[in-house]
Design an enzyme around this catalytic site. Structure first.
Site, PDB file in Angstrom:
ATOM      1  N   ARG A   1       7.660-125.254 -39.244  1.00  0.00           N
ATOM      2  CA  ARG A   1       6.549-126.214 -39.229  1.00  0.00           C
ATOM      3  C   ARG A   1       6.902-127.527 -39.918  1.00  0.00           C
ATOM      4  NH1 ARG A   1       2.847-126.157 -43.022  1.00  0.00           N
ATOM      5  NH2 ARG A   1       1.067-126.059 -41.617  1.00  0.00           N
TER       6      ARG A   1
ATOM      7  N   PRO B   1      14.140-108.706 -52.376  1.00  0.00           N
ATOM      8  CA  PRO B   1      13.302-108.940 -53.556  1.00  0.00           C
ATOM      9  C   PRO B   1      14.116-109.433 -54.748  1.00  0.00           C
ATOM     10  CG  PRO B   1      13.529-106.582 -53.128  1.00  0.00           C
ATOM     11  CD  PRO B   1      14.179-107.291 -51.984  1.00  0.00           C
TER      12      PRO B   1
ATOM     13  N   ASP C   1      -0.625-130.529 -47.515  1.00  0.00           N
ATOM     14  CA  ASP C   1      -0.671-129.087 -47.678  1.00  0.00           C
ATOM     15  C   ASP C   1      -0.424-128.716 -49.129  1.00  0.00           C
ATOM     16  OD1 ASP C   1      -1.244-128.336 -45.090  1.00  0.00           O
ATOM     17  OD2 ASP C   1       0.862-128.097 -44.492  1.00  0.00           O
TER      18      ASP C   1
ATOM     19  N   GLU D   1      17.092 -98.640 -48.768  1.00  0.00           N
ATOM     20  CA  GLU D   1      17.235 -99.070 -50.166  1.00  0.00           C
ATOM     21  C   GLU D   1      17.825-100.469 -50.256  1.00  0.00           C
ATOM     22  OE1 GLU D   1      16.052 -97.442 -52.798  1.00  0.00           O
ATOM     23  OE2 GLU D   1      15.292 -96.027 -51.311  1.00  0.00           O
TER      24      GLU D   1
HETATM   25  N1  SAH Z   1      15.765-101.244 -53.269  1.00  0.00           N
HETATM   26  C1  SAH Z   1      15.484-102.630 -53.059  1.00  0.00           C
HETATM   27  C2  SAH Z   1      14.287-102.829 -52.100  1.00  0.00           C
HETATM   28  C3  SAH Z   1      14.579-102.431 -50.695  1.00  0.00           C
HETATM   29  S1  SAH Z   1      13.242-102.774 -49.646  1.00  0.00           S
HETATM   30  C4  SAH Z   1      15.115-103.272 -54.374  1.00  0.00           C
HETATM   31  O1  SAH Z   1      14.388-102.646 -55.143  1.00  0.00           O
HETATM   32  O2  SAH Z   1      15.515-104.423 -54.646  1.00  0.00           O
HETATM   33  C5  SAH Z   1      14.052-102.932 -48.092  1.00  0.00           C
HETATM   34  C6  SAH Z   1      14.315-104.334 -47.618  1.00  0.00           C
HETATM   35  O3  SAH Z   1      13.095-105.054 -47.518  1.00  0.00           O
HETATM   36  C7  SAH Z   1      15.204-105.183 -48.507  1.00  0.00           C
HETATM   37  O4  SAH Z   1      16.559-104.938 -48.273  1.00  0.00           O
HETATM   38  C8  SAH Z   1      14.802-106.589 -48.100  1.00  0.00           C
HETATM   39  O5  SAH Z   1      15.497-107.031 -46.937  1.00  0.00           O
HETATM   40  C9  SAH Z   1      13.325-106.424 -47.742  1.00  0.00           C
HETATM   41  N2  SAH Z   1      12.431-106.877 -48.809  1.00  0.00           N
HETATM   42  C10 SAH Z   1      11.676-106.107 -49.621  1.00  0.00           C
HETATM   43  N3  SAH Z   1      10.958-106.853 -50.476  1.00  0.00           N
HETATM   44  C11 SAH Z   1      11.253-108.153 -50.210  1.00  0.00           C
HETATM   45  C12 SAH Z   1      10.846-109.395 -50.764  1.00  0.00           C
HETATM   46  N4  SAH Z   1       9.988-109.468 -51.778  1.00  0.00           N
HETATM   47  N5  SAH Z   1      11.364-110.529 -50.237  1.00  0.00           N
HETATM   48  C13 SAH Z   1      12.248-110.483 -49.213  1.00  0.00           C
HETATM   49  N6  SAH Z   1      12.680-109.324 -48.659  1.00  0.00           N
HETATM   50  C14 SAH Z   1      12.194-108.176 -49.142  1.00  0.00           C
END
Ligand code: SAH
Length: 237
Positions: free
Chosen positions: A160, A94, A175, A122
């Site tokens: 794609r 994220p 698209d 985490e």
């Molecule tokens: N503590 C982290 C979130 C961990 S969630 C934070 O707050 O930034 C666990 C895993 O889910 C992450 O390591 C990532 O690989 C994935 N993940 C969660 N949300 C995501 C998103 N919006 N985009 C891509 N990967 C995501």
């Protein structure tokens, strides 16, 4: 293109790439997708892939050692400067750059080997980002429990766009996002359904009119819900 996905839940991907366009692209040899269990690269006797966070706090953190070993196995080196040309290691996170159609296009056009690391808990020990990762990608401003669904989104949107993947009767040109607008509405038979009629213009066979109507509908929809696209606020779209 070759895609390697690193995950602690390989079963998650058992069927997910076996439908429609992605399946056809695999069968046609346009893409090869391999899923690797990070746990198999753990060397301690309990095959640990996570541990408690330094500094305290909630949850667990994915350990660096198995991920470094997995990268060495799939890329051939964990020296980022020595990755072969056309190779990129991406962390789903994220905290990454928000993923856009333009990034999907760029990856589809330029890379020959994409490696995706799926986090859990985490997140992943930061040294993986520091030493191995070329780019962090986020699929949107929300948190999901693991990188696996994000990897599916990224893989699908890239595959794609690979030459030949959509076949001759479809194209990504119209698209949403490809031309900076959302797509126009689509209709099929019946021409009238439960009192709802297909717009006349689509039935009259006048292709110039139809194109005009589609363009105006795409613009209308974009204006009403994604004005940011029109204002060019999505610079890297
Ligand atoms: N503590 C982290 C979130 C961990 S969630 C934070 O707050 O930034 C666990 C895993 O889910 C992450 O390591 C990532 O690989 C994935 N993940 C969660 N949300 C995501 C998103 N919006 N985009 C891509 N990967 C995501």
């Amino acid at each position: 293109m070759k895609i390697d996905v690193l995950t602690i839940f390989p079963e998650f991907f058992e069927k997910v790439f076996d439908f429609g366009i992605i399946r056809r692209a695999k069968l046609a040899g346009i893409v090869e997708i391999n899923v690797h269990d990070i746990r198999e690269f753990a060397t301690d006797k309990h095959k640990m892939v996570d541990d408690r966070p330094f500094g305290g706090g909630d949850g667990m953190v994915m350990k660096p050692e198995p991920i470094f070993a997995a990268i060495e196995a799939v890329v051939g080196t964990s020296e980022r400067d020595n990755y072969p040309a056309g190779t990129s290691v991406v962390m789903l996170s994220p905290q990454g750059r928000p993923f856009k159609q333009a990034a999907a296009k760029e990856i589809a056009g330029e890379l020959t080997h994409l490696v995706l690391i799926c986090g859990r808990y985490e997140g992943v020990d930061e040294r993986v980002n520091d030493a191995l990762v070329n780019a962090e990608i986020s699929i949107g401003d929300y948190v999901i429990s693991g990188g696996e669904p994000a990897a599916v989104v990224v893989v699908d949107s890239i595959v794609r766009l690979l030459p030949g993947a959509l076949g001759s009767d479809t194209s990504a040109e119209n698209d949403s996002f490809s031309d900076g607008l959302l797509d126009c509405p689509h209709y099929t038979r019946p021409a009238e359904f439960r009192g709802m009629k297909v717009p006349d213009v689509l039935l009259n066979g006048n292709h110039a009119e139809i194109e005009k109507w589609r363009a105006s509908k795409a613009l209308e929809k974009t204006r009403s819900i994604r004005e940011d696209l029109l204002k060019g606020e999505n610079g890297d779209m």
